[in-house]
Design a protein around this motif. Structure first.
Motif, PDB file in Angstrom:
ATOM      1  N   VAL A 235       6.420  -2.686  -9.656  1.00  0.00           N
ATOM      2  CA  VAL A 235       6.425  -3.495 -10.866  1.00  0.00           C
ATOM      3  C   VAL A 235       7.836  -3.490 -11.443  1.00  0.00           C
ATOM      4  N   ASP A 236       8.436  -4.646 -11.473  1.00  0.00           N
ATOM      5  CA  ASP A 236       9.756  -4.761 -12.095  1.00  0.00           C
ATOM      6  C   ASP A 236       9.548  -5.120 -13.554  1.00  0.00           C
ATOM      7  N   SER A 237      10.316  -4.481 -14.409  1.00  0.00           N
ATOM      8  CA  SER A 237      10.136  -4.737 -15.838  1.00  0.00           C
ATOM      9  C   SER A 237      11.497  -4.768 -16.526  1.00  0.00           C
ATOM     10  N   ASP A 238      11.619  -5.630 -17.528  1.00  0.00           N
ATOM     11  CA  ASP A 238      12.861  -5.682 -18.299  1.00  0.00           C
ATOM     12  C   ASP A 238      13.100  -4.377 -19.040  1.00  0.00           C
ATOM     13  N   VAL A 239      12.002  -3.750 -19.411  1.00  0.00           N
ATOM     14  CA  VAL A 239      12.093  -2.493 -20.151  1.00  0.00           C
ATOM     15  C   VAL A 239      11.505  -1.413 -19.249  1.00  0.00           C
ATOM     16  N   ALA A 240      12.280  -0.380 -18.972  1.00  0.00           N
ATOM     17  CA  ALA A 240      11.842   0.640 -18.021  1.00  0.00           C
ATOM     18  C   ALA A 240      10.599   1.354 -18.540  1.00  0.00           C
ATOM     19  N   GLY A 241       9.774   1.793 -17.632  1.00  0.00           N
ATOM     20  CA  GLY A 241       8.566   2.513 -18.027  1.00  0.00           C
ATOM     21  C   GLY A 241       7.872   3.059 -16.798  1.00  0.00           C
ATOM     22  N   ARG A 242       6.584   3.401 -16.960  1.00  0.00           N
ATOM     23  CA  ARG A 242       5.825   3.944 -15.842  1.00  0.00           C
ATOM     24  C   ARG A 242       4.624   3.051 -15.554  1.00  0.00           C
ATOM     25  N   VAL A 243       4.252   3.061 -14.292  1.00  0.00           N
ATOM     26  CA  VAL A 243       3.110   2.263 -13.852  1.00  0.00           C
ATOM     27  C   VAL A 243       2.085   3.216 -13.263  1.00  0.00           C
ATOM     28  N   THR A 244       0.881   3.163 -13.774  1.00  0.00           N
ATOM     29  CA  THR A 244      -0.171   4.010 -13.211  1.00  0.00           C
ATOM     30  C   THR A 244      -1.352   3.149 -12.761  1.00  0.00           C
ATOM     31  N   VAL A 245      -1.908   3.553 -11.629  1.00  0.00           N
ATOM     32  CA  VAL A 245      -3.163   2.943 -11.155  1.00  0.00           C
ATOM     33  C   VAL A 245      -4.066   4.124 -10.797  1.00  0.00           C
ATOM     34  N   PRO A 246      -4.843   4.590 -11.769  1.00  0.00           N
ATOM     35  CA  PRO A 246      -5.600   5.836 -11.585  1.00  0.00           C
ATOM     36  C   PRO A 246      -6.452   5.825 -10.318  1.00  0.00           C
ATOM     37  N   GLU A 247      -7.107   4.727 -10.068  1.00  0.00           N
ATOM     38  CA  GLU A 247      -8.017   4.670  -8.931  1.00  0.00           C
ATOM     39  C   GLU A 247      -7.299   4.921  -7.614  1.00  0.00           C
ATOM     40  N   LEU A 248      -6.007   4.607  -7.576  1.00  0.00           N
ATOM     41  CA  LEU A 248      -5.236   4.763  -6.343  1.00  0.00           C
ATOM     42  C   LEU A 248      -4.312   5.971  -6.415  1.00  0.00           C
ATOM     43  N   GLY A 249      -4.394   6.689  -7.509  1.00  0.00           N
ATOM     44  CA  GLY A 249      -3.520   7.845  -7.669  1.00  0.00           C
ATOM     45  C   GLY A 249      -2.050   7.451  -7.776  1.00  0.00           C
ATOM     46  N   ILE A 250      -1.797   6.252  -8.186  1.00  0.00           N
ATOM     47  CA  ILE A 250      -0.404   5.789  -8.288  1.00  0.00           C
ATOM     48  C   ILE A 250       0.134   6.087  -9.675  1.00  0.00           C
ATOM     49  N   ASP A 251       1.325   6.677  -9.709  1.00  0.00           N
ATOM     50  CA  ASP A 251       2.016   6.941 -10.970  1.00  0.00           C
ATOM     51  C   ASP A 251       3.500   6.869 -10.643  1.00  0.00           C
ATOM     52  N   ILE A 252       4.090   5.721 -10.908  1.00  0.00           N
ATOM     53  CA  ILE A 252       5.470   5.470 -10.477  1.00  0.00           C
ATOM     54  C   ILE A 252       6.288   4.907 -11.626  1.00  0.00           C
ATOM     55  N   ALA A 253       7.592   4.976 -11.445  1.00  0.00           N
ATOM     56  CA  ALA A 253       8.482   4.348 -12.418  1.00  0.00           C
ATOM     57  C   ALA A 253       8.547   2.858 -12.115  1.00  0.00           C
ATOM     58  N   THR A 254       8.856   2.064 -13.129  1.00  0.00           N
ATOM     59  CA  THR A 254       9.064   0.630 -12.867  1.00  0.00           C
ATOM     60  C   THR A 254      10.216   0.500 -11.869  1.00  0.00           C
ATOM     61  N   GLY A 255      10.090  -0.480 -11.000  1.00  0.00           N
ATOM     62  CA  GLY A 255      11.120  -0.699  -9.992  1.00  0.00           C
ATOM     63  C   GLY A 255      10.944   0.130  -8.739  1.00  0.00           C
ATOM     64  N   GLU A 256      10.010   1.097  -8.799  1.00  0.00           N
ATOM     65  CA  GLU A 256       9.840   2.027  -7.678  1.00  0.00           C
ATOM     66  C   GLU A 256       8.566   1.636  -6.915  1.00  0.00           C
ATOM     67  N   PRO A 257       8.623   1.608  -5.569  1.00  0.00           N
ATOM     68  CA  PRO A 257       7.420   1.218  -4.829  1.00  0.00           C
ATOM     69  C   PRO A 257       6.476   2.390  -4.577  1.00  0.00           C
ATOM     70  N   ALA A 258       5.205   2.083  -4.436  1.00  0.00           N
ATOM     71  CA  ALA A 258       4.219   3.091  -4.012  1.00  0.00           C
ATOM     72  C   ALA A 258       3.267   2.425  -3.035  1.00  0.00           C
ATOM     73  N   THR A 259       2.875   3.158  -2.026  1.00  0.00           N
ATOM     74  CA  THR A 259       1.977   2.609  -1.008  1.00  0.00           C
ATOM     75  C   THR A 259       0.701   3.437  -0.972  1.00  0.00           C
TER      76      THR A 259
END
Ligand code: IPT
Length: 976
Positions: A235-259
């Motif tokens: 997730v690219d964002s103008d304002v940096a932050g974190r992206v979480t998808v609990p169901e997938l165990g994803i917790d990443i910074a904006t701009g950072e990929p997770a598979t």
């Protein structure tokens, strides 16, 4: 940039109207998201409204906070003022309803001043809120906006969002929002879509609180690797932050990929994962669908598989509110599409209300998102001065492309971007394509007008006939190298205007046979009829427009009130995702009920899903009645797979008379869009043949008192016409070849193929005269010889009516033959007569709905019941309608009629001539007589109101024919 020099200075407020630039003051476009921690205030509702006839007649003092609008009218926002009692709608197809002199517009430019006073809610964080935005989701055709007396700017781009920064201007109470809207602007030249011109603030107006540190714009990249079964999220964002998808165990910074291993999103299984984008100041809910769209092997592949688009073109339409659609109406559209096996939508010809795309994500529809761009009227001048080939307009085009892409980029349902519709060709379109490619590499680009595919990734056409589509499918169409390597779409086909479209099944067969043909989008979803007190539904010309295109605006699969037309039932059947082909065993006729068994071939035509969500049922039907039924075990076939499944053994004796197998695929459990048991697909095949009615000619005609009696019939001795059958009065029984021409019979004016409606009328087939040559009552028959022909020419038909009887029933055999040199097919061939009354109709044959030779896929043989009124199909412009096909027998008005062979049945409370003359449904006044047509044949329907006519195999050729009907009294349906 203004293209002209001003010599007057009192028109400051209208400068922007004729300016080719997209406007000034609005913020850059960004993703549209519906909810977050930040508050929002809807400014929809009742506004004050004042209409002026010109753009510059009024000053802008109304925008001052102290202005008293107490004597202004009130108007609903969102809404179009012309649908709320101020001025009238105008419909043109492609001609501009004003002189073409871009970017200038007429002095008569209806201008709507809108005022709304609002307080902030008590909990609105005023003090901290420097960032609040005021958003307009759609205003036609341009707006200038003031808040609390401050001029915020102006914009064009009617079906695109615009936001203004308003934070420092807000007050706790008494905010005055003033919006001046002009019907015509330079932007109108870019919005020449075939639809009503409907000015107004027609989508939501919202004040958005924007917290400090909140999200501005973000881009969800969620791809799917089908070989690994994994999704990759960034997730690219103008304002940096974190992206979480609990169901997938994803917790990443904006701009950072997770598979992660995921279930992919598709229109068939629209799997969404809930996530959150959190910045220092805000949490934004995400609905993530993992999917990858690629051009590979010359095809559009999604998640590694080529897809077949079974689509419709959708304009936004509501018969009272125009393009101001509420969420319920949008959801109804999506549910109706899903229930009719439709898997794709082209948002013709502008981005829809943003909530519609959320629904497509949720319920599963592939979307071609089309930009708000059409300059079709320039075709009238050979495309001279076309804005899309004029650099001065390019910023406006790029602004439109950006506003669409930025708003809609996070929707998994959007799989293709479309540059617009019918805008010719030019550098502006190339610039749009270039901008989109640079911004979003994940979706192919569509534009039908780019015939060489220089800027696009799919070869797209509209209304190409079957033969040409087949050539394209076979790769025999030639053309530039780039185009030859691309997949093919019919972005519009099967023009659903009035009765029709015909020929859908044949298109679908082509799509299924040739991989390069990735399907099509029927034109169009819904009739744009406007609810009208005197006319039922109004169309072009009904509001006194000086230039209009009549009922060309009523060409949808839904009637204006969203009732499905027979065309939609036909489309549902033709595109069903499971093919069920019943094959009676060849042994059947010799040894009924013994092995080998009859079988049904089941083919999974889904692109992604197996058949495990479906249950299958069988029914064994004799003379249309179910004798036995049960469930059928079918393996969970993978996409593309087929299986031959045995049907149960039928005990001897069950197959007396005509029998059919009907096999259905139904939803095993409820889905988001339909309940369990919803029929997705069906197949039917005859098992044993019909017994044709036999009447021994044992009765003798008896004369007396100017009458001839034969069995249950009493005839006029002079004319040979039947007066009563079993006491039921009949009037005007005679050969009939005329039908009230359909929109497809009449064809579009530009058609080069012969248009049958005008040819038929030119020959006088609507005014046939019946010459009585002989009445012969003797032996075992009453025979009436006639010649049926119009004034003014040599063409005609001989028609011989031969009546026989066994004492209880009457058999009529009609023998007819063309006379003269016929070069056109006949509209219909059969008999018609009047009954003094009829209401209930029962029949055994095709049903339940209307069907013609090339629109008959959805017609199933069965025993059906309806009423004369319900058998009418409410086409907005009255025309031939309501025929039931393959009828074996019918009972109505106290009569039973059996056909040899089967016939088409029509019954209505007005004559064909009255139907032909009517312009609106309200012109049809029921009379005392029910007019019945029993047709041996009808000409096909085709799609010539914009596309090809009926295929030759559906032409009703003028050639010798013989057909019979057996009449007997049937008191059960007699209406005293
Ligand atoms: C085509 C248009 O794209 C569509 O908007 C609509 O007008 C349709 O025709 C007819 O209803 S353009 C036509 C010249 C093929």
């Amino acid at each position: 940039m203004s293209l002209r020099t001003r010599t007057v200075d009192h028109t400051r407020t209208v400068d922007h109207v004729e300016d080719v630039s997209p406007g000034s003051g609005a913020l850059p476009p960004r993703a549209w998201y519906a909810s977050s921690d930040a508050g929002s205030l809807s400014l929809n509702g009742t506004w004050r409204f004042r209409l002026s006839p010109t753009a510059d007649a009024e000053d802008d003092s109304f925008a001052a906070p102290a202005y008293d609008a107490g004597d202004w009218a009130e108007i609903s926002v969102p809404g179009h003022w012309v649908l709320q009692g101020h001025g009238s709608p105008v419909y043109t197809n492609h001609r501009y309803p004003f002189p073409v002199d871009p970017p200038r517009v007429p002095t008569e430019n209806p201008t709507g001043d809108h005022l709304r006073v609002f307080d902030l809610p008590a909990d609105w964080p005023t003090a901290a809120d420097g960032r609040a935005r005021l958003r307009f989701d759609g205003v036609e055709s341009c707006a200038r906006v003031w808040l609390n007396g401050t001029d915020l700017g102006d914009f064009k781009g009617s079906r695109l969002p615009h936001e203004f920064p308003v934070g420092p201007l807000l007050r706790a109470a008494g905010n005055v929002l003033a919006v001046r809207v002009h019907q015509w602007s330079a932007g109108s030249y870019l919005e020449d879509q075939d639809q009503w011109w409907l000015p107004g603030i027609f989508r939501d107006v919202t004040l958005l609180h924007r917290p400090a540190g909140g999200v501005v714009d973000f881009f969800v990249h969620a791809s799917y690797d089908h070989t690994a079964g994994e999704g990759t999220l960034r997730v690219d964002s103008d304002v940096a932050g974190r992206v979480t998808v609990p169901e997938l165990g994803i917790d990443i910074a904006t701009g950072e990929p997770a598979t992660a291993p995921v279930a992919p999103w598709s229109a068939e299984s629209p799997r969404l994962y809930d996530g959150v984008l959190a910045t220092g100041g805000e949490r934004v809910p995400l609905r993530i669908g993992f999917r990858t769209v690629e051009l590979s092997n010359g095809l559009i592949e999604i998640n590694g598989r080529p897809v077949l688009f079974k689509g419709v073109n959708r304009h936004e339409w509501h018969p009272e509110r125009g393009r101001a659609l509420d969420l319920d109406t949008m959801r109804r559209d999506v549910l109706l599409m899903k229930r009719h096996n439709i898997n794709a939508v082209r948002t013709s010809h502008y981005p829809p209300h943003p909530a519609f795309l959320d629904l497509c994500d949720t319920y599963g529809l592939w979307v071609i998102d089309e930009c708000d761009l059409e300059t079709h009227g320039f075709t009238e001048q050979g495309w001279r001065d076309n804005p899309v080939d004029d650099d001065r307009w390019t910023p406006a085009l790029l602004d439109r492309a950006a506003r669409m892409v930025e708003r809609d980029k996070n929707h998994p349902s959007v799989v293709v971007w479309s540059l617009g519709n019918e805008a010719g060709t030019g550098r502006g379109l190339t610039a749009m394509a270039g901008w989109i490619r640079a911004r979003d590499t994940s979706r192919p680009i569509h534009y039908e007008g780019d015939r060489d595919c220089r800027d696009t990734d799919v070869y797209s056409r509209m209304y190409a006939g079957h033969a040409e589509v087949e050539r394209i499918g076979r790769g025999l169409d030639g053309g530039p190298r780039r185009r030859r390597a691309l997949p093919f779409l019919l972005c519009e086909y099967a023009h659903a205007m009035g009765n029709g479209p015909g020929g859908l099944a044949e298109y679908q067969r082509l799509f299924e046979a040739h991989g390069r043909l990735q399907g099509g989008f029927v034109w169009e979803w819904i009739d744009h009829g406007i609810t009208h007190p005197g006319l039922g539904h109004a169309y072009g010309g009904d509001f006194g427009e000086e230039l209009h295109d009549g009922n060309f605006v009523c060409d949808g699969l839904l009637f204006p009130d969203r009732r499905p037309s027979p065309g939609l039932a036909e489309y549902k059947k033709v595109i069903e995702p499971v093919a069920l082909t019943v094959s009676p065993s060849r042994e059947r006729s010799r040894r009924p009920g013994t092995h080998p068994r009859d079988t049904v071939r089941v083919t999974n035509r889904y692109d992604f899903t197996d058949l495990s969500a479906l249950a299958f049922t069988w029914a064994y039907e004799a003379e249309g009645g179910t004798v036995r039924s049960g469930t059928l075990p079918v393996p969970a076939l993978a996409p593309g797979e087929s299986a031959e499944v045995e049907l149960p053994a039928v005990p001897a004796g069950d197959s007396a008379g005509e029998a059919h197998w009907t096999v259905r695929a139904v939803l095993a459990s409820g889905t988001a869009w339909a309940p369990p048991g919803h029929v997705v697909a069906w197949g039917q095949a005859p098992v044993s043949p019909r017994r044709v009615p036999y009447v021994a000619a044992t009765a003798r005609p008896a004369h007396g008192d100017g009458l001839v009696a034969l069995g249950p019939g009493v005839f006029d001795a002079r004319t040979g016409a039947p007066r009563t059958i079993g006491g039921v009065a009949l009037t005007g029984l005679r050969l009939d070849v005329w039908r009230a021409t359909t929109d497809n019979d009449d064809g579009a004016a530009w058609q080069s193929d012969p248009r049958h409606g005008p040819l038929w009328r030119g020959l006088g087939l609507h005014r046939m005269r019946h010459r009585l040559d002989a009445v012969e009552a003797g032996g075992d028959a009453l025979t009436v010889r006639t010649r049926v022909a119009p004034a003014g020419g040599e063409l005609g038909l001989s028609a011989v009516y031969r009546w026989t009887s066994d004492g209880d029933r009457l058999r009529l055999t009609v023998s007819t033959a063309p006379e003269g040199h016929w070069t056109v097919p006949l509209p219909r061939l059969g008999i018609r007569f009047g009954l003094s009354g009829a209401d209930r109709v029962r029949w055994y044959g095709g049903g339940p709905g209307e069907a013609y030779p090339d629109t008959r896929s959805a017609s199933a043989v069965g025993r059906w019941e309806s009423t004369v009124d319900d058998m009418q199909t409410p086409y907005v412009r009255p025309q031939e309608n309501g025929a039931r096909i393959d009828v074996r027998w019918a009972e109505l008005g106290g009569l039973r009629v059996e056909g040899d062979p089967v016939f088409l049945l029509t019954a209505r409370r007005w004559t064909t001539e009255q139907l032909d003359a009517a312009a609106h449904r309200t012109d049809l006044v029921p009379g005392d007589t029910v007019w019945v047509n029993l047709d041996h044949g009808q000409h096909g329907i085709g799609s010539q109101s914009c596309g090809p006519g009926p295929l030759p195999r559906y032409h009703l050729r003028a050639e010798p024919a013989e057909f019979s009907f057996v009449f007997s009294p049937h008191p059960g349906t007699h209406l005293a």
